[in-house]
Design a protein around this motif. Structure first.
Motif, PDB file in Angstrom:
ATOM      1  N   CYS A   7       0.821  -1.223   0.000  1.00 22.23           N
ATOM      2  CA  CYS A   7       0.000   0.000   0.000  1.00 22.23           C
ATOM      3  C   CYS A   7       0.856   1.275   0.000  1.00 22.23           C
ATOM      4  CB  CYS A   7      -0.967  -0.027   1.179  1.00 22.23           C
ATOM      5  SG  CYS A   7      -2.126  -1.417   1.096  1.00 22.23           S
ATOM      6  N   GLN A   8       2.123   1.140  -0.351  1.00 23.06           N
ATOM      7  CA  GLN A   8       3.051   2.272  -0.373  1.00 23.06           C
ATOM      8  C   GLN A   8       2.561   3.394  -1.302  1.00 23.06           C
ATOM      9  OE1 GLN A   8       6.113   2.567   1.361  1.00 23.06           O
ATOM     10  NE2 GLN A   8       6.075   4.667   0.635  1.00 23.06           N
ATOM     11  N   LYS A   9       2.077   3.017  -2.467  1.00 18.04           N
ATOM     12  CA  LYS A   9       1.624   4.017  -3.439  1.00 18.04           C
ATOM     13  C   LYS A   9       0.510   4.892  -2.849  1.00 18.04           C
ATOM     14  CE  LYS A   9      -0.390   4.498  -8.003  1.00 18.04           C
ATOM     15  NZ  LYS A   9      -1.751   4.231  -8.414  1.00 18.04           N
ATOM     16  N   GLN A  10      -0.462   4.262  -2.212  1.00 12.43           N
ATOM     17  CA  GLN A  10      -1.586   5.002  -1.639  1.00 12.43           C
ATOM     18  C   GLN A  10      -1.117   5.897  -0.490  1.00 12.43           C
ATOM     19  OE1 GLN A  10      -1.568   1.777  -2.430  1.00 12.43           O
ATOM     20  NE2 GLN A  10      -3.310   1.456  -3.772  1.00 12.43           N
ATOM     21  N   ALA A  11      -0.169   5.413   0.301  1.00 10.32           N
ATOM     22  CA  ALA A  11       0.360   6.220   1.404  1.00 10.32           C
ATOM     23  C   ALA A  11       1.067   7.461   0.863  1.00 10.32           C
ATOM     24  CB  ALA A  11       1.315   5.387   2.253  1.00 10.32           C
ATOM     25  N   GLN A  33      -9.509   6.968   1.671  1.00 12.75           N
ATOM     26  CA  GLN A  33     -10.370   5.811   1.409  1.00 12.75           C
ATOM     27  C   GLN A  33      -9.667   4.809   0.500  1.00 12.75           C
ATOM     28  OE1 GLN A  33     -12.531   6.066   4.070  1.00 12.75           O
ATOM     29  NE2 GLN A  33     -13.549   4.699   2.689  1.00 12.75           N
ATOM     30  N   GLU A  34      -8.896   5.284  -0.451  1.00 11.75           N
ATOM     31  CA  GLU A  34      -8.144   4.382  -1.331  1.00 11.75           C
ATOM     32  C   GLU A  34      -7.138   3.568  -0.530  1.00 11.75           C
ATOM     33  OE1 GLU A  34      -8.712   3.604  -4.567  1.00 11.75           O
ATOM     34  OE2 GLU A  34     -10.479   4.863  -4.249  1.00 11.75           O
ATOM     35  N   LEU A  35      -6.492   4.185   0.447  1.00 11.48           N
ATOM     36  CA  LEU A  35      -5.560   3.450   1.293  1.00 11.48           C
ATOM     37  C   LEU A  35      -6.322   2.425   2.133  1.00 11.48           C
ATOM     38  CD1 LEU A  35      -2.767   2.840   2.434  1.00 11.48           C
ATOM     39  CD2 LEU A  35      -3.103   4.704   4.069  1.00 11.48           C
ATOM     40  N   CYS A  39      -5.646  -1.556   2.217  1.00 13.32           N
ATOM     41  CA  CYS A  39      -5.375  -2.271   3.473  1.00 13.32           C
ATOM     42  C   CYS A  39      -6.341  -3.433   3.662  1.00 13.32           C
ATOM     43  CB  CYS A  39      -5.461  -1.315   4.659  1.00 13.32           C
ATOM     44  SG  CYS A  39      -4.127  -0.105   4.694  1.00 13.32           S
ATOM     45  N   ALA A  40      -7.573  -3.263   3.242  1.00 13.44           N
ATOM     46  CA  ALA A  40      -8.581  -4.313   3.406  1.00 13.44           C
ATOM     47  C   ALA A  40      -8.271  -5.537   2.551  1.00 13.44           C
ATOM     48  CB  ALA A  40      -9.959  -3.766   3.060  1.00 13.44           C
ATOM     49  N   GLY A  45      -0.887  -7.349   9.412  1.00 17.97           N
ATOM     50  CA  GLY A  45       0.543  -7.538   9.535  1.00 17.97           C
ATOM     51  C   GLY A  45       1.283  -7.564   8.209  1.00 17.97           C
ATOM     52  N   ARG A  46       0.571  -7.670   7.100  1.00 16.85           N
ATOM     53  CA  ARG A  46       1.219  -7.725   5.782  1.00 16.85           C
ATOM     54  C   ARG A  46       1.763  -6.361   5.378  1.00 16.85           C
ATOM     55  NH1 ARG A  46       3.720  -7.358   1.797  1.00 16.85           N
ATOM     56  NH2 ARG A  46       3.343  -8.273  -0.235  1.00 16.85           N
ATOM     57  N   SER A  47       1.073  -5.295   5.791  1.00 16.23           N
ATOM     58  CA  SER A  47       1.461  -3.940   5.421  1.00 16.23           C
ATOM     59  C   SER A  47       1.752  -3.121   6.681  1.00 16.23           C
ATOM     60  CB  SER A  47       0.330  -3.269   4.631  1.00 16.23           C
ATOM     61  OG  SER A  47       0.586  -1.896   4.477  1.00 16.23           O
ATOM     62  N   VAL A  48       2.980  -2.660   6.799  1.00 14.51           N
ATOM     63  CA  VAL A  48       3.338  -1.800   7.931  1.00 14.51           C
ATOM     64  C   VAL A  48       2.537  -0.509   7.861  1.00 14.51           C
ATOM     65  CG1 VAL A  48       5.223  -0.503   8.996  1.00 14.51           C
ATOM     66  CG2 VAL A  48       5.645  -2.790   8.092  1.00 14.51           C
ATOM     67  N   ILE A  49       2.325  -0.018   6.678  1.00 19.89           N
ATOM     68  CA  ILE A  49       1.576   1.225   6.473  1.00 19.89           C
ATOM     69  C   ILE A  49       0.156   1.101   7.034  1.00 19.89           C
ATOM     70  CG2 ILE A  49       0.506   2.650   4.660  1.00 19.89           C
ATOM     71  CD1 ILE A  49       3.159   2.156   3.070  1.00 19.89           C
ATOM     72  N   CYS A  50      -0.431  -0.072   6.912  1.00 16.84           N
ATOM     73  CA  CYS A  50      -1.811  -0.285   7.348  1.00 16.84           C
ATOM     74  C   CYS A  50      -1.932  -0.522   8.843  1.00 16.84           C
ATOM     75  CB  CYS A  50      -2.417  -1.461   6.597  1.00 16.84           C
ATOM     76  SG  CYS A  50      -2.516  -1.172   4.816  1.00 16.84           S
ATOM     77  N   SER A  51      -0.833  -0.663   9.539  1.00 19.90           N
ATOM     78  CA  SER A  51      -0.891  -0.987  10.964  1.00 19.90           C
ATOM     79  C   SER A  51      -1.647   0.074  11.767  1.00 19.90           C
ATOM     80  CB  SER A  51       0.512  -1.200  11.540  1.00 19.90           C
ATOM     81  OG  SER A  51       1.272  -0.016  11.435  1.00 19.90           O
ATOM     82  N   GLY A  52      -1.586   1.316  11.358  1.00 17.13           N
ATOM     83  CA  GLY A  52      -2.337   2.371  12.046  1.00 17.13           C
ATOM     84  C   GLY A  52      -3.835   2.179  11.913  1.00 17.13           C
ATOM     85  N   PHE A  53      -4.291   1.787  10.726  1.00 13.69           N
ATOM     86  CA  PHE A  53      -5.716   1.510  10.526  1.00 13.69           C
ATOM     87  C   PHE A  53      -6.131   0.278  11.311  1.00 13.69           C
ATOM     88  CE2 PHE A  53      -5.386   3.712   6.206  1.00 13.69           C
ATOM     89  CZ  PHE A  53      -5.974   4.858   6.674  1.00 13.69           C
ATOM     90  N   GLU A  54      -5.262  -0.734  11.354  1.00  8.79           N
ATOM     91  CA  GLU A  54      -5.572  -1.945  12.108  1.00  8.79           C
ATOM     92  C   GLU A  54      -5.733  -1.620  13.588  1.00  8.79           C
ATOM     93  OE1 GLU A  54      -2.334  -4.511  11.039  1.00  8.79           O
ATOM     94  OE2 GLU A  54      -3.040  -4.713   8.979  1.00  8.79           O
ATOM     95  N   ARG A  55      -4.853  -0.792  14.119  1.00 13.36           N
ATOM     96  CA  ARG A  55      -4.920  -0.391  15.528  1.00 13.36           C
ATOM     97  C   ARG A  55      -6.197   0.416  15.771  1.00 13.36           C
ATOM     98  NH1 ARG A  55      -0.060   1.094  15.921  1.00 13.36           N
ATOM     99  NH2 ARG A  55      -0.313   3.203  15.208  1.00 13.36           N
ATOM    100  N   GLU A  56      -6.531   1.301  14.838  1.00 14.64           N
ATOM    101  CA  GLU A  56      -7.744   2.116  14.949  1.00 14.64           C
ATOM    102  C   GLU A  56      -8.985   1.227  15.002  1.00 14.64           C
ATOM    103  OE1 GLU A  56      -9.636   4.595  11.539  1.00 14.64           O
ATOM    104  OE2 GLU A  56      -8.111   5.872  12.463  1.00 14.64           O
ATOM    105  N   GLU A  57      -9.033   0.199  14.165  1.00 13.79           N
ATOM    106  CA  GLU A  57     -10.172  -0.717  14.151  1.00 13.79           C
ATOM    107  C   GLU A  57     -10.288  -1.470  15.472  1.00 13.79           C
ATOM    108  OE1 GLU A  57     -12.682  -1.146  11.918  1.00 13.79           O
ATOM    109  OE2 GLU A  57     -11.811   0.643  11.034  1.00 13.79           O
ATOM    110  N   LYS A  58      -9.154  -1.912  16.024  1.00 14.47           N
ATOM    111  CA  LYS A  58      -9.178  -2.613  17.312  1.00 14.47           C
ATOM    112  C   LYS A  58      -9.711  -1.700  18.408  1.00 14.47           C
ATOM    113  CE  LYS A  58      -5.370  -5.784  16.448  1.00 14.47           C
ATOM    114  NZ  LYS A  58      -3.978  -6.099  16.731  1.00 14.47           N
TER     115      LYS A  58
END
Length: 74
Positions: A7-11, A33-35, A39-40, A45-58
């Motif tokens: 997801c580097q491009k979207q970031a 939203q594209e990012l 991430c979805a 754990g596959r994308s470090v960039i998405c870890s913030g969204f994963e934490r937010e969801e938790k």
């Protein structure tokens, strides 16, 4: 050699948008939203960039669970 984050491009697009819009997040909702869509597509754990969204969801789930518990106590 480490793999490129999927997801580097979207970031990078978010960073460009924020810089172009004086860091007003509201102006960059489309690229954010594209990012989220990117991430979805990948397991946690596959994308470090998405870890913030994963934490937010938790955190959202934890808050929702807490509010369900407090309303059940009434």
């Amino acid at each position: 050699m480490p793999q490129k984050d999927p997801c580097q491009k979207q970031a990078c697009e978010i960073q460009k948008c924020l810089q172009a819009n004086n860091y007003m997040e509201s102006k960059c909702q489309t690229v954010i939203q594209e990012l989220r869509k990117c991430c979805a597509q990948y397991p946690q754990g596959r994308s470090v960039i998405c870890s913030g969204f994963e934490r937010e969801e938790k955190e959202k789930l934890a808050l929702k669970s807490d509010s369900n518990c407090s309303s059940a106590r009434r």
